[in-house]
Write an enzyme that holds these catalytic residues in place. Structure first.
Site, PDB file in Angstrom:
ATOM      1  N   GLU A   1       0.807  -1.227   0.000  1.00 36.83           N
ATOM      2  CA  GLU A   1       0.000   0.000   0.000  1.00 36.83           C
ATOM      3  C   GLU A   1       0.838   1.275   0.000  1.00 36.83           C
ATOM      4  O   GLU A   1       0.526   2.230  -0.710  1.00 36.83           O
ATOM      5  CB  GLU A   1      -0.966   0.014   1.182  1.00 36.83           C
ATOM      6  CG  GLU A   1      -2.208  -0.856   0.988  1.00 36.83           C
ATOM      7  CD  GLU A   1      -1.960  -2.340   1.190  1.00 36.83           C
ATOM      8  OE1 GLU A   1      -0.862  -2.701   1.635  1.00 36.83           O
ATOM      9  OE2 GLU A   1      -2.862  -3.141   0.886  1.00 36.83           O
TER      10      GLU A   1
ATOM     11  N   HIS B   1     -11.762  -4.827   8.581  1.00 32.20           N
ATOM     12  CA  HIS B   1     -12.172  -4.758   7.174  1.00 32.20           C
ATOM     13  C   HIS B   1     -13.498  -4.040   6.981  1.00 32.20           C
ATOM     14  O   HIS B   1     -14.212  -4.302   6.014  1.00 32.20           O
ATOM     15  CB  HIS B   1     -12.308  -6.178   6.591  1.00 32.20           C
ATOM     16  CG  HIS B   1     -11.028  -6.745   6.057  1.00 32.20           C
ATOM     17  ND1 HIS B   1      -9.969  -7.059   6.849  1.00 32.20           N
ATOM     18  CD2 HIS B   1     -10.640  -7.064   4.795  1.00 32.20           C
ATOM     19  CE1 HIS B   1      -8.991  -7.561   6.107  1.00 32.20           C
ATOM     20  NE2 HIS B   1      -9.373  -7.572   4.862  1.00 32.20           N
TER      21      HIS B   1
HETATM   22  C1  LIG Z   1      -2.329  -4.804   3.895  1.00 31.96           C
HETATM   23  C2  LIG Z   1      -3.395  -5.542   3.178  1.00 31.96           C
HETATM   24  N1  LIG Z   1      -3.546  -5.356   1.848  1.00 31.96           N
HETATM   25  C3  LIG Z   1      -4.473  -6.038   1.172  1.00 31.96           C
HETATM   26  C4  LIG Z   1      -5.278  -6.930   1.820  1.00 31.96           C
HETATM   27  C5  LIG Z   1      -6.335  -7.698   1.038  1.00 31.96           C
HETATM   28  N2  LIG Z   1      -5.911  -9.082   0.941  1.00 31.96           N
HETATM   29  C6  LIG Z   1      -6.284 -10.002   1.860  1.00 31.96           C
HETATM   30  S1  LIG Z   1      -5.544 -11.457   1.641  1.00 31.96           S
HETATM   31  C7  LIG Z   1      -4.735 -10.899   0.284  1.00 31.96           C
HETATM   32  C8  LIG Z   1      -3.801 -11.813  -0.432  1.00 31.96           C
HETATM   33  C9  LIG Z   1      -2.755 -12.308   0.489  1.00 31.96           C
HETATM   34  O1  LIG Z   1      -1.909 -13.161  -0.184  1.00 31.96           O
HETATM   35  P1  LIG Z   1      -0.862 -14.010   0.603  1.00 31.96           P
HETATM   36  O2  LIG Z   1      -0.110 -13.149   1.558  1.00 31.96           O
HETATM   37  O3  LIG Z   1      -0.079 -14.755  -0.395  1.00 31.96           O
HETATM   38  O4  LIG Z   1      -1.723 -15.009   1.490  1.00 31.96           O
HETATM   39  P2  LIG Z   1      -2.787 -16.077   0.985  1.00 31.96           P
HETATM   40  O5  LIG Z   1      -4.098 -15.375   0.933  1.00 31.96           O
HETATM   41  O6  LIG Z   1      -2.343 -16.580  -0.327  1.00 31.96           O
HETATM   42  O7  LIG Z   1      -2.762 -17.130   2.037  1.00 31.96           O
HETATM   43  C10 LIG Z   1      -5.037  -9.571   0.021  1.00 31.96           C
HETATM   44  C11 LIG Z   1      -4.502  -8.782  -1.096  1.00 31.96           C
HETATM   45  C12 LIG Z   1      -5.130  -7.063   3.210  1.00 31.96           C
HETATM   46  N3  LIG Z   1      -5.913  -7.865   3.939  1.00 31.96           N
HETATM   47  N4  LIG Z   1      -4.171  -6.375   3.865  1.00 31.96           N
END
Ligand SMILES: Cc1ncc(C[n+]2csc(CCOP(=O)(O)OP(=O)(O)O)c2C)c(N)n1
Lengths: 341, 327
Positions: free
Chosen positions: B60, B129
């Site tokens: 971000e 959220h």
């Molecule tokens: C700081 C932040 N940015 C965006 C999000 C929205 N978001 C939630 S999970 C996710 C993907 C996360 O990917 P990863 O870290 O690979 O974990 P996975 O979901 O694959 O287990 C996103 C973009 C968030 N929760 N927090």
């Protein structure tokens, strides 16, 4: 020192890694419990419409949850993320409390106030915190580790996050601090290849997450097949031994695959169908069950019994959740602060 | 007139401006093939290609900083921050850089950056959220803040934002994206910043409502009209610049003011609006101002508790009766 690639455990090694028949059966039970729990949750959302809100299921993540958490001592601490159902169950939080949290009930792990993304909080079980803000648990884990260190407490911390999280500032700042302050934290990157719709191959500038950590922050790094529960167990054992003895952080990159969509409603149309099909061949639950049968750790009959018991337990958890109350709204004010002002 | 959803109206604004101005670039997490977490940018990658529609990593602070860099190079960047809750990660870039560059450089630098985000209150997304905190941004000189409540306003305000030369925080409401449809003209139009919209005229009482609460206020007004109470509903549409004249004129007519907003009551956007009116129009008030806002507790996940947390038209009706001395 170099990046260490961990192969799976051979049967002859079980003893030296503390894997008795009982322990292995316990791990098998956990992995089956997680799978069945997730299948049921999916149904509660999509078919029965009894659950709402976000839920990130851990299909494909069972081996990392169970392998790594089984290698920890019971008192050791974990910090989880938005995809924490498996971590919670692997850490021994009762399924009925995990389920009740998804239902938003007072009997849930967070009294129904936090839902799926924070389900892995139960301080009596050493599940200290779950962050729904990607990677924000990393610096917090560093602080927890530092506290243990200066208290001469021999426990260690395992901090779980995804591949997508490795591109955040919190990850980089957190790992750098962890390294210079020498905290007893094992960082577990569950590299399931996707952060929502974005493949890590696109989002990562480094050659690999492991290289980024090893060369960037000088942290001892293990790479392991995250679909193989015995391999993740072994990696965790080695990382834990190193971290406890050297009083320094370590890092595990568990290479795995998110077998379903990002959240329960996501059909994952952005990824090639064949890719998912290929990875399903490595389904950790199937592979581990088969291996335990082939190695005579468990009989078909016992496995069937376990499955039946789990199904019963989950049905009871759902009943329990449905029968539970919600937290009284007016009492919420008392939870905002721990004192009265 | 044809009807569009709130999300479609936003997409149309972005698309039209991208067609018109090759310097418009959009970026953020999952905005490309996935089409954005709530599908606002769906189809734009296919139409404009990966150079102008950029999927970013989960970063971000970098997303906003990247946008600032593009902006001072003469581009028109539109960043998407998936949830308002994640803006604090980037707040340093917004507060110390985007909002102040023009001033600090003695007017040499311009930062025509738009940060689009949304708040997800009402969807059982829990404490991290669902948050809505517009007052944080009202407190930053140099940052414009817009909060459309209808598809018409969404399109018109976003088009204006894209043509302005200053940084804009554009806060959308997730509950409205696909549930709310409304008339949006085919022909070109824009809506100026700093011009409140009187969503309903009335003479007994003024309700200033923000974003989702505009709709609750309109329902309340409709119900109150059945009892012969005639309510005026005003949507400021932008918080900075803020159209105090329209509200003062309304208060002059009605003598009573209710402010309805989804953010917390303490130090919220309603605090500022109440202070402005108290400072500049107290002589016209026949009753104390009443604020209908979220309680000062984190947002609970449990769907039933979240429902109790959220203010509704019933709370506004209660406030209206109180302000009219009926209870
Ligand atoms: C700081 C932040 N940015 C965006 C999000 C929205 N978001 C939630 S999970 C996710 C993907 C996360 O990917 P990863 O870290 O690979 O974990 P996975 O979901 O694959 O287990 C996103 C973009 C968030 N929760 N927090």
């Amino acid at each position: 020192m170099s990046i260490i690639k961990i192969e799976t455990l051979k049967k002859e090694e079980y003893d030296s890694y503390g894997l008795s028949k009982e322990k292995l059966k316990g791990m098998l039970k956990k992995i089956l419990l997680i799978r069945y729990f997730e299948e049921k949750v999916e149904e509660l959302f999509l078919v029965k419409g009894l659950l709402i809100g976000p839920a990130h299921l851990c299909f494909g993540g069972e081996a990392s949850a169970v392998g790594i958490i089984s290698a920890l001592n019971e008192e050791d601490i974990i910090l989880s993320n938005h995809r924490g159902h498996g971590h919670a169950l692997a850490k021994g939080i009762p399924p009925k409390n995990v389920m009740a949290e998804l239902f938003g009930k007072i009997t849930g792990t967070c009294k129904g106030l936090s839902g799926s993304m924070h389900v892995c909080i139960d301080i009596n079980k050493g599940a200290l915190y779950s962050s729904a803000i990607v990677a924000s648990n990393i610096p917090i884990a560093v602080g927890v580790g530092y506290a243990l260190k200066i208290m001469n407490d021999n426990r260690i911390v395992a901090c779980f996050f995804g591949d997508g999280g490795t591109n955040t500032g919190a990850f980089h700042e957190g790992l750098n601090m962890a390294s210079i302050l020498k905290v007893p934290v094992i960082f577990v990157c569950e590299n399931n290849q996707y952060g929502m719709s974005i493949p890590i191959s696109y989002a990562l500038a480094a050659k690999s997450i492991a290289e980024r950590v090893y060369y960037g922050y000088g942290i001892k790094t293990y790479v392991v097949d995250g679909m193989d529960v015995l391999a993740t167990y072994k990696a965790a054992k080695l990382a834990i031994e190193y971290t406890r003895k050297e009083k320094k952080p370590s890092f595990i990159e568990a290479i795995m695959y998110r077998l379903k969509g990002h959240g329960v409603y996501d059909k994952a149309e952005y990824r090639p169908k064949e890719e998912a099909e290929e990875w399903w061949e490595k389904d950790p639950v199937k592979l581990f069950s088969e291996r335990m049968i082939n190695e005579n750790i468990i009989s078909e009959k016992e496995l069937k019994e376990i499955n039946e018991n789990i199904k019963k337990e989950i049905e009871e958890a759902i009943d329990f959740s449905l029968r539970s109350d919600i937290f009284p709204f007016d009492e919420l004010y008392k939870l905002v602060y721990s004192g009265e002002y | 007139m044809r009807e569009l959803s709130y999300a479609e109206a936003l997409r149309e604004a972005i698309r039209e401006e991208m067609l018109k101005n090759p310097k418009v670039i959009i970026f953020g997490e999952d905005i490309g093939k996935y089409g954005g977490a709530y599908k606002v940018t769906k189809g734009l990658l296919e139409e404009f290609g990966p150079e102008r529609v950029i999927d970013t990593p989960i970063s971000e602070a970098a997303i906003v900083g990247f946008g600032i860099g593009l902006a001072i190079m003469g581009f028109k960047p539109i960043a998407e921050i998936m949830y308002m809750d994640f803006i604090p990660i980037a707040i340093e870039q917004i507060l110390n850089h985007a909002a102040k560059m023009h001033f600090m450089s003695g007017g040499q630098l311009k930062v025509p950056l738009i940060i689009r985000t949304q708040y997800s209150l009402g969807r059982a997304h829990g404490s991290q959220h669902s948050q809505f905190f517009p007052s944080w941004f009202m407190n930053i000189p140099g940052l414009l803040v817009a909060l459309p409540s209808t598809p018409y306003d969404a399109k018109g305000l976003l088009k204006t934002a894209i043509r302005l030369e200053d940084p804009v925080l554009f806060i959308e409401c997730c509950l409205l994206y696909h549930r709310l449809k409304g008339p949006v003209p085919e022909e070109e139009y824009t809506i100026p910043f700093g011009k409140a919209d009187i969503k309903r005229e009335g003479k007994d009482l003024t309700i200033v409502a923000i974003s989702r609460m505009v709709h609750e206020a309109l329902i309340a007004a409709e119900k109150l009209s059945e009892e012969g109470i005639n309510v005026e509903v005003i949507d400021p549409r932008t918080l900075n610049p803020f159209d105090k004249e329209t509200i003062i004129n309304s208060v002059k007519k009605t003598g009573r003011l209710i402010i309805a907003s989804d953010d917390h009551k303490r130090a919220g956007v309603s605090s500022e609006i109440a202070a402005i009116i108290a400072e500049e129009a107290i002589d016209y008030l026949d009753a104390p101002i009443i604020r209908v806002c979220s309680p000062d507790i984190p947002i609970p996940f449990s769907p039933q508790l979240e429902k109790k947390f959220m203010r509704s038209n019933e709370d506004i009706i209660f406030a209206a009766k109180k302000i009219l001395g009926e209870i």
